[in-house]
Design an enzyme around this catalytic site. Structure first.
Site, PDB file in Angstrom:
ATOM      1  CG  ASN A   1      -1.860   7.339   3.688  1.00 11.51           C
ATOM      2  OD1 ASN A   1      -3.039   7.439   3.363  1.00 11.51           O
ATOM      3  ND2 ASN A   1      -1.376   6.280   4.315  1.00 11.51           N
TER       4      ASN A   1
ATOM      5  N   GLY B   1      -9.407   0.957  12.979  1.00 12.60           N
ATOM      6  CA  GLY B   1      -8.252   1.834  13.164  1.00 12.60           C
ATOM      7  C   GLY B   1      -8.419   2.705  14.395  1.00 12.60           C
TER       8      GLY B   1
ATOM      9  CE1 TYR C   1      -2.858  -2.505   4.947  1.00  8.60           C
ATOM     10  CE2 TYR C   1      -3.274  -4.618   5.990  1.00  8.60           C
ATOM     11  CZ  TYR C   1      -3.294  -3.813   4.870  1.00  8.60           C
ATOM     12  OH  TYR C   1      -3.733  -4.301   3.676  1.00  8.60           O
ATOM     13  CB  VAL C   2      -7.595  -1.217   9.047  1.00 10.13           C
ATOM     14  CG1 VAL C   2      -8.957  -1.883   8.864  1.00 10.13           C
ATOM     15  CG2 VAL C   2      -7.384  -0.806  10.494  1.00 10.13           C
TER      16      VAL C   2
ATOM     17  N   GLY D   1     -13.108   1.788   7.576  1.00 11.72           N
ATOM     18  CA  GLY D   1     -14.373   2.463   7.828  1.00 11.72           C
ATOM     19  C   GLY D   1     -15.218   1.742   8.865  1.00 11.72           C
TER      20      GLY D   1
ATOM     21  CD  GLU E   1       8.418   1.227  12.590  1.00 10.69           C
ATOM     22  OE1 GLU E   1       8.912   1.152  11.451  1.00 10.69           O
ATOM     23  OE2 GLU E   1       8.754   2.114  13.389  1.00 10.69           O
TER      24      GLU E   1
ATOM     25  CE1 TYR F   1      -3.615   7.464  11.795  1.00 13.72           C
ATOM     26  CE2 TYR F   1      -1.951   8.462  10.418  1.00 13.72           C
ATOM     27  CZ  TYR F   1      -2.542   7.340  10.946  1.00 13.72           C
ATOM     28  OH  TYR F   1      -2.055   6.106  10.635  1.00 13.72           O
TER      29      TYR F   1
ATOM     30  N   GLY G   1     -14.267   1.137  11.985  1.00 13.33           N
ATOM     31  CA  GLY G   1     -13.902   1.552  13.333  1.00 13.33           C
ATOM     32  C   GLY G   1     -12.699   0.840  13.917  1.00 13.33           C
TER      33      GLY G   1
ATOM     34  CE1 TYR H   1      -3.516   2.743   0.676  1.00 16.81           C
ATOM     35  CE2 TYR H   1      -2.045   3.430   2.442  1.00 16.81           C
ATOM     36  CZ  TYR H   1      -3.132   3.672   1.621  1.00 16.81           C
ATOM     37  OH  TYR H   1      -3.817   4.854   1.744  1.00 16.81           O
TER      38      TYR H   1
END
Length: 168
Positions: A124, A97, A86-87, A93, A83, A131, A95, A23
């Site tokens: 990104n 993360g 990842y989802v 979407g 570090e 965030y 929830g 990704y």
């Protein structure tokens, strides 16, 4: 559901590390083997810790957060460095993360950590927006410095003898 990773999760963690690297347009850089991940997370001297996100119904692993403690000379306290977060795309979407970050924030609060920090790639935008929605402060004035490969070896060759110096 968010839970602490176990040694049985190593193959899944390694797979997600590779998915994250793809990704982030750096698949060739994700060279860690399953054995290296196992040793780093569950060996005699663990280097990091991992939380796993699972779907409640199916138990499918849909994400992870890998973190380790750090220390601030300015505050005199420990903190947390995230570090990897990842989802998997199909679970974004949902929830996961936010739940992983909330669980890490709770670890910080319980541990007396004053800082919870991580990096995000400048391109990104989805992650940056996510965030920022959580109240994250982006520190634009700092640059990440990295020394690796030949330049790291070259600098190490210049090191003077240091009494009591042992590998980390």
């Amino acid at each position: 559901m968010i839970r602490t990773a176990t040694v049985d999760d190593v193959a899944e963690i390694r797979a997600m590390i590779r998915e994250l690297a793809a990704y982030e347009r750096a698949a060739e850089q994700a060279r860690a083997t399953e054995e290296q991940v196992r040793e780093a997370l569950f060996g005699e001297h663990p280097a990091a810790r991992v939380l796993i996100a699972q779907e409640d119904g199916s138990g499918e692993v849909v994400g992870f957060a890998l973190w380790f403690p750090r220390f601030s000379t300015w505050t005199g306290t420990r903190g947390m460095h995230l570090e990897d977060l990842y989802v998997r795309p199909h679970a974004r979407g949902g929830g996961y993360g936010k739940a992983l970050l909330a669980a890490l924030a709770a670890i910080c609060a319980r541990s007396g950590f004053e800082r919870f920090e991580w990096w995000v790639l400048a391109w990104n935008e989805p992650a940056i927006g996510f965030y920022e929605s959580l109240g994250v402060e982006l520190l634009e004035e700092w640059k990440v410095c990295r020394l690796s490969g030949g330049p790291l070896t070259d600098l190490a060759a210049l090191a003077p003898a240091v009494d009591g110096l042992t590998p980390a």
